[in-house]
Design a protein around this motif. Structure first.
Motif, PDB file in Angstrom:
ATOM      1  N   ASN A  32       1.902  -4.637  11.521  1.00  0.00           N
ATOM      2  CA  ASN A  32       1.475  -4.703  10.927  1.00  0.00           C
ATOM      3  C   ASN A  32       0.967  -3.504  10.331  1.00  0.00           C
ATOM      4  OD1 ASN A  32      -0.997  -6.335   9.099  1.00  0.00           O
ATOM      5  ND2 ASN A  32      -1.060  -7.564  10.395  1.00  0.00           N
ATOM      6  N   SER A  35      -0.802  -7.840   3.614  1.00  0.00           N
ATOM      7  CA  SER A  35      -1.450  -7.391   4.998  1.00  0.00           C
ATOM      8  C   SER A  35      -1.861  -8.914   5.168  1.00  0.00           C
ATOM      9  CB  SER A  35      -2.302  -6.764   4.979  1.00  0.00           C
ATOM     10  OG  SER A  35      -2.760  -7.234   6.812  1.00  0.00           O
ATOM     11  N   PHE A  70      -3.390  -4.616   0.866  1.00  0.00           N
ATOM     12  CA  PHE A  70      -4.053  -6.016   1.621  1.00  0.00           C
ATOM     13  C   PHE A  70      -3.705  -7.126   1.737  1.00  0.00           C
ATOM     14  CE2 PHE A  70      -6.652  -9.145   1.737  1.00  0.00           C
ATOM     15  CZ  PHE A  70      -7.535  -8.986   2.744  1.00  0.00           C
ATOM     16  N   TYR A  97      -3.538  -0.194   4.774  1.00  0.00           N
ATOM     17  CA  TYR A  97      -4.411  -0.504   3.831  1.00  0.00           C
ATOM     18  C   TYR A  97      -5.468   0.659   4.383  1.00  0.00           C
ATOM     19  CZ  TYR A  97      -8.628  -3.064   2.278  1.00  0.00           C
ATOM     20  OH  TYR A  97     -10.231  -3.361   1.631  1.00  0.00           O
ATOM     21  N   PHE A 129      -1.297  -3.222   7.063  1.00  0.00           N
ATOM     22  CA  PHE A 129      -2.847  -3.238   7.884  1.00  0.00           C
ATOM     23  C   PHE A 129      -3.388  -2.246   7.699  1.00  0.00           C
ATOM     24  CE2 PHE A 129      -6.314  -3.874  10.557  1.00  0.00           C
ATOM     25  CZ  PHE A 129      -7.172  -4.550  10.207  1.00  0.00           C
ATOM     26  N   ASN A 173      -0.043 -12.064   7.764  1.00  0.00           N
ATOM     27  CA  ASN A 173      -0.594 -12.535   8.525  1.00  0.00           C
ATOM     28  C   ASN A 173      -0.675 -13.983   8.859  1.00  0.00           C
ATOM     29  OD1 ASN A 173      -2.371 -10.365  10.161  1.00  0.00           O
ATOM     30  ND2 ASN A 173      -3.636 -10.489   8.849  1.00  0.00           N
ATOM     31  N   TYR A 195     -11.374 -11.744   9.460  1.00  0.00           N
ATOM     32  CA  TYR A 195      -9.743 -11.332   9.208  1.00  0.00           C
ATOM     33  C   TYR A 195      -9.270 -10.572  10.277  1.00  0.00           C
ATOM     34  CZ  TYR A 195      -5.990  -9.264   6.349  1.00  0.00           C
ATOM     35  OH  TYR A 195      -4.521  -9.027   5.967  1.00  0.00           O
ATOM     36  N   VAL A 196      -9.812  -9.478  10.499  1.00  0.00           N
ATOM     37  CA  VAL A 196     -10.178  -8.721  11.431  1.00  0.00           C
ATOM     38  C   VAL A 196     -10.064  -8.904  12.983  1.00  0.00           C
ATOM     39  CG1 VAL A 196     -10.360  -6.141  12.717  1.00  0.00           C
ATOM     40  CG2 VAL A 196     -11.094  -6.626  10.587  1.00  0.00           C
ATOM     41  N   THR A 201      -5.966 -10.212  12.716  1.00  0.00           N
ATOM     42  CA  THR A 201      -5.401  -9.927  12.331  1.00  0.00           C
ATOM     43  C   THR A 201      -5.225  -8.634  14.271  1.00  0.00           C
ATOM     44  OG1 THR A 201      -5.854  -9.703  10.269  1.00  0.00           O
ATOM     45  CG2 THR A 201      -4.617  -8.307  11.705  1.00  0.00           C
TER      46      THR A 201
END
Length: 468
Positions: free
Chosen positions: A113, A371, A368, A119, A116, A375, A421-422, A425
């Protein structure tokens, strides 16, 4: 009362008593690995509740954002830091053991990723493009710190444990609304979507729960649906409808090849966003003439147009975290002229993606978005490879996140949107890395449950890795 507590003798006695209780708690928590893990899960749940905006009692005093606000007093900041520091010290032995794989986790993110990671790097360096670099640097450090804590939770807990934490979070939120009222979830535009995703998560848990607990969680899910209606949020109602449709749609794409399923998921998201755009463009007819309510959505479209113009003035890297919405600066505020035709002064863009563009420019928004696409693809793979009715959790979260940020801002703030979201991820990234290492088992039962290893009773078998 304050003067009494701060008296040297009283303060010394309180400090001594607190130290004794801290030592006792440290010994109890770390004397048993299960207790340590349960305490960590409790801390994770409360942490999510705090950043999710649940404002019961003094919980808002411990929101991480207070560490970066210019109006935060020294006692409040000291109390917040002391509380988080105490929790970290109580978990120090467990953290010391679990953080030994830091290099592996970092390499996994860089490999699986990269967008990410890029970002987050833009976020960290955004102070260089801000007109208030010191404030932006402080805000970005706090945001990165919270993100690292969420990455730890996401990588450390398997899907069953993440769903457990999310179930406790939304279950408690529903009970709080029932007992204390909706106002403790903030504005209706936040309460409605929160109850919508809460209804879905509680339902997902209930279908895997034992018979004795199934009714409890189905009842909580039903209450969440009722609270969506009571919140009076059009977005919440539309979002609940979309998420219910998504549950059925995921059963369909689960049988498809990965690339076809990914394309179908993209079509579904496009249709969902198109529905919202259609509602927005016809908002005056729908809201005023049909529903008899005040016109608000068209005010957002005026704001969006002005925000896009502002982004184009700093197109590459934006204004930095907190570098645009600065109402405390008066006429020097870069957002001073962002207003609706009625003269309403906007406090944010009312669109998470546009606010992201303001903070990090079009480049940050592109990173983003890439990313998010990665995801979603990982989420599709997880759905196909997992034989469980709740395997669609990541795709449900991403859909909820995209829809809510069409009219609200949770992507660039320390809030439940960014937190979820995190978490998704981190867990998907670690799963995809594990798939590369060991691809001998194409079917994973990563959300199957085992009643003896969960804080909630479940009847299915668990084959996913343990995070102990």
């Amino acid at each position: 009362m304050k003067e009494l507590i701060l008296h040297p003798l009283i303060f010394s006695l309180l400090f001594l008593a607190g130290s004794v209780y801290f030592v006792i708690a440290f010994q109890l928590i770390n004397s048993n690995s299960r207790w340590s893990k349960l305490f960590e899960q409790a801390c994770a749940t409360v942490f999510l509740m705090i950043i999710g905006g649940i404002t019961i009692g003094l919980m808002n005093k411990f929101h991480p954002r207070v560490l970066s606000l210019r109006t935060t007093t020294l006692p409040t900041m000291s109390l917040t830091l002391a509380t988080y520091g105490a929790c970290l010290l109580l978990l120090a032995p467990r953290l010391n053991n679990n953080l030994k794989d830091t290099v592996y986790v970092l390499s996994s993110f860089l490999k699986k990723n990269l967008f990410f990671c890029a970002y987050l790097l833009i976020m960290l360096l955004s102070f260089a493009f801000s007109n208030i670099p010191a404030s932006t640097f402080k805000a970005s450090i706090v945001h990165i710190g919270v993100t690292l804590a969420l990455i730890y939770i996401g990588k450390q807990y398997n899907w069953k444990e993440l769903l457990t934490v999310l179930t406790w979070y939304h279950g408690i939120a529903v009970i709080f609304v029932l007992v204390f009222g909706q106002q403790h979830l903030g504005h209706k535009n936040h309460a409605g979507p929160t109850m919508a995703i809460g209804a879905i998560i509680l339902y997902l848990w209930s279908i895997n729960a034992s018979r004795n607990y199934n009714l409890i969680f189905m009842s909580l899910a039903t209450l969440a649906v009722v609270f969506v209606q009571q919140a009076g949020s059009g977005m919440g109602k539309a979002l609940l409808f979309i998420l219910i449709c998504l549950l059925g749609f995921l059963r369909f794409i689960k049988r498809l090849p990965p690339r076809t399923a990914f394309a179908c998921m993209g079509v579904f998201l496009a249709l969902a966003v198109s529905l919202l755009i259609l509602i927005t463009e016809n908002a005056e007819y729908i809201i005023v003439e049909k529903l008899g309510k005040d016109m608000t959505l068209t005010g957002r479209t005026y704001i969006w147009t002005q925000v896009v113009d502002a982004i184009n003035q700093h197109p590459f890297f934006g204004y930095g975290v907190g570098g645009f919405w600065q109402e405390w600066r008066g006429p020097d505020d870069p957002s001073f002229n962002i207003r609706t035709p009625s003269g309403f002064k906007a406090m944010h863009a009312h669109n998470g993606f546009l606010d992201m563009g303001l903070y990090f420019g079009w480049f940050g928004l592109i990173l983003f978005s890439l990313s998010l696409l990665v995801n979603i693809y990982y989420g599709v793979l997880h759905l196909i490879r997992t034989q469980d009715a709740t395997a669609g959790l990541p795709l449900i979260i991403f859909t909820w996140l995209m829809i809510t940020n069409f009219t609200e801002t949770t992507l660039v703030s320390i809030s439940s949107g960014w937190a979820f979201y995190v978490l998704m991820t981190a867990r998907l990234t670690m799963d995809m890395t594990a798939e590369d290492i060991n691809d001998n088992s194409p079917i994973q039962h990563s959300l199957a449950f085992e009643s003896t290893s969960s804080s909630l009773p479940i009847n299915l078998e668990e084959r996913n890795h343990s995070s102990d």
